[in-house]
Design a protein around this motif. Structure first.
Motif, PDB file in Angstrom:
ATOM      1  N   ILE A 134       1.054  -1.021   0.119  1.00  0.00           N
ATOM      2  CA  ILE A 134       0.140   0.042   0.010  1.00  0.00           C
ATOM      3  C   ILE A 134       0.760   1.432   0.220  1.00  0.00           C
ATOM      4  N   VAL A 135       2.112   1.475   0.786  1.00  0.00           N
ATOM      5  CA  VAL A 135       3.067   2.625   0.851  1.00  0.00           C
ATOM      6  C   VAL A 135       3.673   2.575  -0.091  1.00  0.00           C
ATOM      7  N   ASN A 136       3.276   1.976  -1.384  1.00  0.00           N
ATOM      8  CA  ASN A 136       3.881   2.058  -2.973  1.00  0.00           C
ATOM      9  C   ASN A 136       3.314   1.695  -3.804  1.00  0.00           C
ATOM     10  N   HIS A 137       1.940   2.189  -3.873  1.00  0.00           N
ATOM     11  CA  HIS A 137       1.417   2.011  -4.728  1.00  0.00           C
ATOM     12  C   HIS A 137      -0.044   0.948  -5.358  1.00  0.00           C
ATOM     13  N   GLY A 138       0.616   0.365  -4.096  1.00  0.00           N
ATOM     14  CA  GLY A 138       0.029  -0.625  -3.843  1.00  0.00           C
ATOM     15  C   GLY A 138       0.555  -1.723  -5.413  1.00  0.00           C
ATOM     16  N   MET A 139       1.661  -1.966  -5.465  1.00  0.00           N
ATOM     17  CA  MET A 139       2.726  -2.888  -5.680  1.00  0.00           C
ATOM     18  C   MET A 139       3.249  -4.184  -4.923  1.00  0.00           C
ATOM     19  N   TYR A 140       3.115  -4.672  -5.675  1.00  0.00           N
ATOM     20  CA  TYR A 140       3.485  -6.290  -4.763  1.00  0.00           C
ATOM     21  C   TYR A 140       5.139  -6.734  -5.917  1.00  0.00           C
ATOM     22  N   GLU A 141       4.308  -6.378  -7.301  1.00  0.00           N
ATOM     23  CA  GLU A 141       5.504  -6.368  -8.093  1.00  0.00           C
ATOM     24  C   GLU A 141       5.398  -5.463  -9.108  1.00  0.00           C
ATOM     25  N   ARG A 142       6.831  -5.353  -9.726  1.00  0.00           N
ATOM     26  CA  ARG A 142       6.589  -4.398 -10.908  1.00  0.00           C
ATOM     27  C   ARG A 142       6.087  -3.669 -11.606  1.00  0.00           C
ATOM     28  N   TYR A 143       5.167  -2.582 -11.494  1.00  0.00           N
ATOM     29  CA  TYR A 143       4.282  -2.345 -12.566  1.00  0.00           C
ATOM     30  C   TYR A 143       2.947  -3.709 -12.206  1.00  0.00           C
ATOM     31  N   HIS A 144       2.573  -4.064 -10.973  1.00  0.00           N
ATOM     32  CA  HIS A 144       1.277  -4.722 -10.941  1.00  0.00           C
ATOM     33  C   HIS A 144       0.915  -4.326  -9.917  1.00  0.00           C
ATOM     34  N   HIS A 145      -0.178  -3.659 -10.477  1.00  0.00           N
ATOM     35  CA  HIS A 145      -0.787  -2.742  -8.773  1.00  0.00           C
ATOM     36  C   HIS A 145      -2.461  -3.458  -8.686  1.00  0.00           C
ATOM     37  N   ASP A 146      -1.842  -4.476  -7.073  1.00  0.00           N
ATOM     38  CA  ASP A 146      -3.105  -5.492  -6.767  1.00  0.00           C
ATOM     39  C   ASP A 146      -3.918  -5.103  -5.736  1.00  0.00           C
ATOM     40  N   VAL A 147      -3.673  -3.845  -5.147  1.00  0.00           N
ATOM     41  CA  VAL A 147      -4.481  -3.078  -4.655  1.00  0.00           C
ATOM     42  C   VAL A 147      -4.365  -1.314  -4.428  1.00  0.00           C
ATOM     43  N   VAL A 148      -5.421  -0.473  -3.957  1.00  0.00           N
ATOM     44  CA  VAL A 148      -5.383   0.678  -4.839  1.00  0.00           C
ATOM     45  C   VAL A 148      -4.568   1.110  -3.161  1.00  0.00           C
ATOM     46  N   GLY A 149      -3.389   1.795  -3.790  1.00  0.00           N
ATOM     47  CA  GLY A 149      -1.846   2.309  -2.455  1.00  0.00           C
ATOM     48  C   GLY A 149      -2.110   3.718  -2.586  1.00  0.00           C
ATOM     49  N   VAL A 150      -1.149   3.667  -2.084  1.00  0.00           N
ATOM     50  CA  VAL A 150      -0.827   5.312  -2.032  1.00  0.00           C
ATOM     51  C   VAL A 150       0.762   5.638  -2.441  1.00  0.00           C
ATOM     52  N   ASN A 151       1.569   6.644  -2.020  1.00  0.00           N
ATOM     53  CA  ASN A 151       2.937   6.952  -2.330  1.00  0.00           C
ATOM     54  C   ASN A 151       3.269   7.976  -1.089  1.00  0.00           C
ATOM     55  N   SER A 152       4.627   7.132  -0.205  1.00  0.00           N
ATOM     56  CA  SER A 152       4.498   7.362   1.175  1.00  0.00           C
ATOM     57  C   SER A 152       5.518   6.516   1.642  1.00  0.00           C
ATOM     58  N   ARG A 153       6.358   7.840   1.624  1.00  0.00           N
ATOM     59  CA  ARG A 153       8.104   6.664   1.816  1.00  0.00           C
ATOM     60  C   ARG A 153       8.216   7.737   2.572  1.00  0.00           C
ATOM     61  N   LEU A 154       9.172   7.451   3.822  1.00  0.00           N
ATOM     62  CA  LEU A 154      10.516   8.057   4.181  1.00  0.00           C
ATOM     63  C   LEU A 154      11.875   8.300   3.755  1.00  0.00           C
ATOM     64  N   ASP A 155      11.814   9.416   3.593  1.00  0.00           N
ATOM     65  CA  ASP A 155      13.453   9.031   2.209  1.00  0.00           C
ATOM     66  C   ASP A 155      14.546   8.496   3.263  1.00  0.00           C
ATOM     67  N   SER A 156      16.090   8.741   2.655  1.00  0.00           N
ATOM     68  CA  SER A 156      16.870   9.063   3.543  1.00  0.00           C
ATOM     69  C   SER A 156      17.744   9.301   4.207  1.00  0.00           C
ATOM     70  N   ILE A 157      17.395  10.962   2.983  1.00  0.00           N
ATOM     71  CA  ILE A 157      18.034  11.574   5.099  1.00  0.00           C
ATOM     72  C   ILE A 157      17.370  11.485   6.343  1.00  0.00           C
ATOM     73  N   GLN A 158      15.800  11.491   6.479  1.00  0.00           N
ATOM     74  CA  GLN A 158      15.201  11.607   7.411  1.00  0.00           C
ATOM     75  C   GLN A 158      15.759   9.952   7.931  1.00  0.00           C
ATOM     76  N   ALA A 159      16.290   9.291   7.358  1.00  0.00           N
ATOM     77  CA  ALA A 159      16.213   7.680   8.614  1.00  0.00           C
ATOM     78  C   ALA A 159      17.807   7.554   8.812  1.00  0.00           C
ATOM     79  N   GLY A 160      18.262   8.176   7.652  1.00  0.00           N
ATOM     80  CA  GLY A 160      19.999   8.824   8.508  1.00  0.00           C
ATOM     81  C   GLY A 160      19.640   8.937   9.940  1.00  0.00           C
ATOM     82  N   VAL A 161      18.969  10.707   9.747  1.00  0.00           N
ATOM     83  CA  VAL A 161      18.750  11.441  11.417  1.00  0.00           C
ATOM     84  C   VAL A 161      18.480  10.904  12.036  1.00  0.00           C
ATOM     85  N   LEU A 162      17.699   9.664  11.842  1.00  0.00           N
ATOM     86  CA  LEU A 162      16.750   8.750  13.285  1.00  0.00           C
ATOM     87  C   LEU A 162      17.647   7.402  13.507  1.00  0.00           C
ATOM     88  N   ASN A 163      18.462   7.133  12.648  1.00  0.00           N
ATOM     89  CA  ASN A 163      19.168   6.152  13.206  1.00  0.00           C
ATOM     90  C   ASN A 163      20.441   6.486  13.939  1.00  0.00           C
TER      91      ASN A 163
END
Ligand SMILES: *Cc1c(COP(=O)(O)O)cnc(C)c1O
Length: 378
Positions: free
Chosen positions: A217-246
């Motif tokens: 769901i966080v990745n456009h409902g994709m479980y396999e590239r360009y196969h959209h099985d459910v309605v999803g969204v685009n919601s990502r933690l970016d790497s810089i924020q992950a670096g800060v959090l680490n």
């Protein structure tokens, strides 16, 4: 005296600058800004910290809550019970998904969702309960899970304010807030207890199948590239924020203790005052990580106190000044004012004092002295 801040992110950064900067530099050197190795590393670190099977990073705490609900088999019109006294994001995502929010009153002591009010609100259409661990204090998850089991309901914990807090159970065991319900959400908004330097959030669950659904769901409902099985969204933690959090995660427990120490000093200074009901702090208990330190001001002029503090250069805030059932967006003819005696009281009585990891004794003494000065004079 250092200038008093509601949240002192600058002071906190100064003490961890080298670690954070090195972590950000690692992202810049890796040139992978989205879903880079640091995001995966943070996911694993947080799973270990919380002792939960799955962490799914996403863009912010509101998304986390929405995605958590999208992962459950809820249908439009299903009723979702949540607290009347919380930040609007909680009820917002319920409404956005065309589920029916059912706001209920909170407990006068811990300010979390009232167990009795949940029981009264259950109907055949109730499908889920969303407890919020408000201000950093864990809700009564043992009672909530028992109700959920009896009525076959999902429990979605809104853990945006209480990462690191523990819930205690009557058999003596304890678990971290956000790892007890079917699924939980958190926020890494800069001022939260584990804050990044932008937006960020995450979903937690111990359910393998649900975790798999959520990762799609966080990745456009994709479980396999360009196969959209459910309605999803685009919601990502970016790497810089992950670096800060680490870089910051290893300090989270120390940060919690710093907040608890400040809270203990505040509460000691206010003990026994006839106009102040301060949060109780139990010994050897981590059920409250003091995202906010919130007083109730009784039989006195709360708004006058707020002005007095602001005039003295002490930031303070009213979380929250309006009950959700009284907000235009969430008004519902089914609600009666008599259903919300506690929330209606809290919105008039609460005031949150500065609370962060950098408060020193001089600042605390000035703040408590200023509160008492106003109340003893009026
Ligand atoms: C902060 C907060 C959220 C939302 O988090 P964002 O990252 O700002 O979207 C949700 N619920 C509660 C209780 C919060 O305090």
């Amino acid at each position: 005296m250092k200038k008093i801040q509601m949240v002192d992110l600058k002071g906190q950064y100064e003490r961890i600058k080298e670690t954070v900067n090195a972590s950000i530099q690692e992202v810049l050197d890796s040139n992978t800004y989205i879903n880079g190795p640091l995001v995966h590393e943070f996911q694993k670190n947080l799973e270990q910290y919380l002792d939960v099977k799955h962490v799914i990073p996403c863009a912010n705490g509101t998304d986390a809550l929405q995605i958590a609900m999208m992962g459950l088999d809820l249908k439009p019109g299903d009723e979702v019970i949540t607290a009347d006294f919380t930040f609007a994001a909680t009820v917002e995502v319920i409404a956005l998904l065309r589920l029916t929010p059912v706001l209920v009153d909170v407990d006068i002591v811990n300010m979390n969702i009232s167990i009795e009010a949940i029981k009264k609100a259950i109907t055949p259409r109730t499908k889920a309960i969303v407890p919020v661990h408000l201000f950093g204090r864990a809700a009564n998850m043992e009672a909530i899970m028992a109700i959920a089991k009896e009525h076959n309901l999902y429990v979605i914990e809104d853990n945006a304010q209480a990462i690191g807090a523990y819930c205690k159970f009557s058999d003596g065991t304890r678990k971290k807030a956000g790892t007890i319900g079917h699924v939980a959400s958190t926020s890494f908004f800069p001022s939260k207890n584990l804050g990044c330097y932008g937006d960020g959030g995450a979903i937690f669950t111990n359910d393998d199948a649900l975790a798999h659904r959520l990762r799609g769901i966080v990745n456009h409902g994709m479980y396999e590239r360009y196969h959209h099985d459910v309605v999803g969204v685009n919601s990502r933690l970016d790497s810089i924020q992950a670096g800060v959090l680490n870089a910051k995660l290893p300090f989270l427990d120390d940060y919690g203790r710093a907040r608890q120490n400040a809270a203990r000093k505040y509460t000691a200074a206010f003990a026994g005052h006839k106009n102040i009901i301060a949060p109780t702090i139990c010994d050897n208990c981590d059920c409250h990580v003091f995202h906010q330190y919130t007083l109730r001001i009784v039989d006195a002029n709360r708004d006058g106190l707020m002005q007095h503090l602001l005039d003295k250069g002490i930031p303070c805030a009213i979380y929250y000044p309006i009950a959700l059932h009284a907000q235009k967006a969430y008004a519902d003819a089914r609600y009666n004012e008599s259903d919300f005696p506690v929330t209606n009281r809290l919105v008039k009585e609460v005031i949150s004092l500065p609370m962060h990891t950098e408060l020193d004794d001089e600042q605390i003494a000035f703040i408590t002295g200023s509160v008492l000065e106003f109340l003893n004079r009026s």
